[in-house]
Design an enzyme around this catalytic site. Structure first.
Site, PDB file in Angstrom:
ATOM      1  N   HIS A 145      30.051 -21.278 -21.733  1.00 43.04           N
ATOM      2  CA  HIS A 145      30.962 -21.152 -22.507  1.00 43.04           C
ATOM      3  C   HIS A 145      31.081 -22.181 -23.723  1.00 43.04           C
ATOM      4  O   HIS A 145      31.868 -22.816 -23.533  1.00 43.04           O
ATOM      5  CB  HIS A 145      32.636 -21.046 -21.833  1.00 43.04           C
ATOM      6  CG  HIS A 145      32.715 -19.861 -20.778  1.00 43.04           C
ATOM      7  ND1 HIS A 145      33.508 -18.898 -21.165  1.00 43.04           N
ATOM      8  CD2 HIS A 145      31.998 -19.392 -19.730  1.00 43.04           C
ATOM      9  CE1 HIS A 145      33.433 -17.985 -20.375  1.00 43.04           C
ATOM     10  NE2 HIS A 145      32.619 -18.311 -19.572  1.00 43.04           N
ATOM     11  N   GLU A 184      35.842 -27.381 -25.730  1.00 47.91           N
ATOM     12  CA  GLU A 184      35.476 -27.511 -24.186  1.00 47.91           C
ATOM     13  C   GLU A 184      35.916 -29.047 -23.878  1.00 47.91           C
ATOM     14  O   GLU A 184      35.915 -29.838 -24.682  1.00 47.91           O
ATOM     15  CB  GLU A 184      33.956 -27.589 -24.015  1.00 47.91           C
ATOM     16  CG  GLU A 184      33.386 -26.158 -24.542  1.00 47.91           C
ATOM     17  CD  GLU A 184      33.920 -25.025 -23.675  1.00 47.91           C
ATOM     18  OE1 GLU A 184      34.543 -25.298 -22.598  1.00 47.91           O
ATOM     19  OE2 GLU A 184      33.670 -23.685 -24.188  1.00 47.91           O
ATOM     20  N   ASP A 230      37.738 -23.374 -30.916  1.00 43.58           N
ATOM     21  CA  ASP A 230      37.859 -23.499 -29.486  1.00 43.58           C
ATOM     22  C   ASP A 230      37.420 -24.867 -29.219  1.00 43.58           C
ATOM     23  O   ASP A 230      36.816 -25.867 -29.925  1.00 43.58           O
ATOM     24  CB  ASP A 230      36.726 -22.298 -29.028  1.00 43.58           C
ATOM     25  CG  ASP A 230      36.759 -22.561 -27.456  1.00 43.58           C
ATOM     26  OD1 ASP A 230      37.730 -22.398 -26.630  1.00 43.58           O
ATOM     27  OD2 ASP A 230      35.316 -22.510 -26.898  1.00 43.58           O
ATOM     28  N   HIS A 250      31.130 -25.016 -18.824  1.00 44.43           N
ATOM     29  CA  HIS A 250      30.522 -25.335 -20.067  1.00 44.43           C
ATOM     30  C   HIS A 250      29.083 -25.748 -20.057  1.00 44.43           C
ATOM     31  O   HIS A 250      28.397 -25.729 -21.345  1.00 44.43           O
ATOM     32  CB  HIS A 250      31.492 -26.036 -20.810  1.00 44.43           C
ATOM     33  CG  HIS A 250      31.868 -27.223 -20.577  1.00 44.43           C
ATOM     34  ND1 HIS A 250      30.743 -28.157 -20.032  1.00 44.43           N
ATOM     35  CD2 HIS A 250      33.143 -27.668 -20.354  1.00 44.43           C
ATOM     36  CE1 HIS A 250      31.534 -29.325 -19.493  1.00 44.43           C
ATOM     37  NE2 HIS A 250      32.991 -29.125 -19.571  1.00 44.43           N
ATOM     38  N   ASP A 253      33.431 -28.643 -11.815  1.00 44.45           N
ATOM     39  CA  ASP A 253      33.950 -27.431 -11.901  1.00 44.45           C
ATOM     40  C   ASP A 253      33.713 -27.216 -13.698  1.00 44.45           C
ATOM     41  O   ASP A 253      33.331 -25.934 -13.958  1.00 44.45           O
ATOM     42  CB  ASP A 253      35.411 -27.095 -11.648  1.00 44.45           C
ATOM     43  CG  ASP A 253      35.246 -26.894  -9.900  1.00 44.45           C
ATOM     44  OD1 ASP A 253      34.183 -26.976  -9.525  1.00 44.45           O
ATOM     45  OD2 ASP A 253      36.422 -27.148  -9.152  1.00 44.45           O
ATOM     46  N   ASP A 290      31.769 -19.235 -28.641  1.00 43.79           N
ATOM     47  CA  ASP A 290      32.868 -18.514 -28.277  1.00 43.79           C
ATOM     48  C   ASP A 290      33.794 -18.182 -29.536  1.00 43.79           C
ATOM     49  O   ASP A 290      34.423 -17.303 -29.725  1.00 43.79           O
ATOM     50  CB  ASP A 290      33.725 -19.283 -27.304  1.00 43.79           C
ATOM     51  CG  ASP A 290      33.266 -19.469 -25.850  1.00 43.79           C
ATOM     52  OD1 ASP A 290      32.236 -18.469 -25.651  1.00 43.79           O
ATOM     53  OD2 ASP A 290      33.751 -20.097 -25.243  1.00 43.79           O
TER      54      ASP A 290
END
Length: 240
Positions: A152, A9, A7, A57, A52, A157
């Site tokens: 997140h 970010e 994963d 995160h 946003d 995750d």
């Protein structure tokens, strides 16, 4: 097959607009068991983070001020994922960002470095069409505890996705580390062991049985004979 649950970010949604990776996480799985090997990196993006994205995160540019730039960790990241199958939720997003970063450095794209990419979001949409298939929704569907997940973050995750992937592929019922002491404990103190809850079987009440029989009588009248349900409840005796 060596698998990497992966994963990232990022600073925003579109690598084509110059957005960058700011966090990378990968958990290694071999023979459907987490090995304990993982890679977790923060990177300074050399640009601003969209508000946003930061709200999702929780990673600020101030936090990343002393973190290395992508080129400084690229070799370590490439070595970690090379030759593996990547397991990613919404794979086109993460692969698109990785390929953009690799392209800046003249590194081969993901499909040349890795054996294959498996998109668990696509798997979920095929398995549960018309339903919500976000990672949160899948955790709820499979009763996976996500109480430690407030933002997140890439690492948490990955840990959740590892459990989701095993459920979706009908694998073993627990994620146990191959490590001896501390076996069954996840990264950062998270416990990754989980078990299927036993099904509760409730016997029908007398009123429910009576209502069921009334409904079957109605079906018998409709089909002018014995309805299919009665043949299921009382199968014909075997022929000798």
């Amino acid at each position: 097959m060596r698998q990497i649950i992966l994963d990232t970010e990022t600073t925003g949604l579109e690598p084509s607009q110059g957005h960058r990776i700011i966090e990378f996480a990968g958990l290694e799985m071999v023979d459907r068991k987490l090995t304990g090997r993982h890679l977790h990196l923060y990177m300074h993006p050399e640009r601003e983070i969209d508000p946003d994205a930061e709200r999702v995160h929780g990673i600020s540019l101030d936090f990343l001020a002393d973190k290395p730039k992508f080129h400084a960790v690229a070799d370590e990241l490439v070595e970690f994922i090379s030759g593996a199958e990547l397991i990613i939720h919404n794979a086109p997003f993460d692969v698109g960002f990785l390929n953009a970063e690799f392209n800046r450095l003249g590194i081969a794209p993901v499909d040349k470095l890795c054996a294959q990419v498996t998109d668990t979001l696509r798997m979920a949409r095929d398995t549960f069409p018309g339903k919500r298939n976000s990672l949160d929704a899948l955790c709820d569907r499979f009763e996976i505890d996500r109480s430690n997940r407030t933002l997140h973050g890439a690492l948490i995750d990955c840990e959740l996705l590892a459990e989701v992937y095993l459920w979706m592929t009908r694998g073993q019922e627990s994620l146990m580390m191959d490590a001896g002491p501390g076996e069954g404990e996840g990264i950062n103190g998270l416990n990754l062991a989980f078990e299927r809850k036993p099904l509760t079987v409730l016997a029908p009440t007398a009123e429910e049985l009576a209502a069921h029989q009334e409904y079957l009588d109605l079906l018998d009248k409709t089909v002018k004979g014995s309805c299919l349900w009665r043949s299921i409840e009382s199968p014909a005796p075997a022929q000798s």
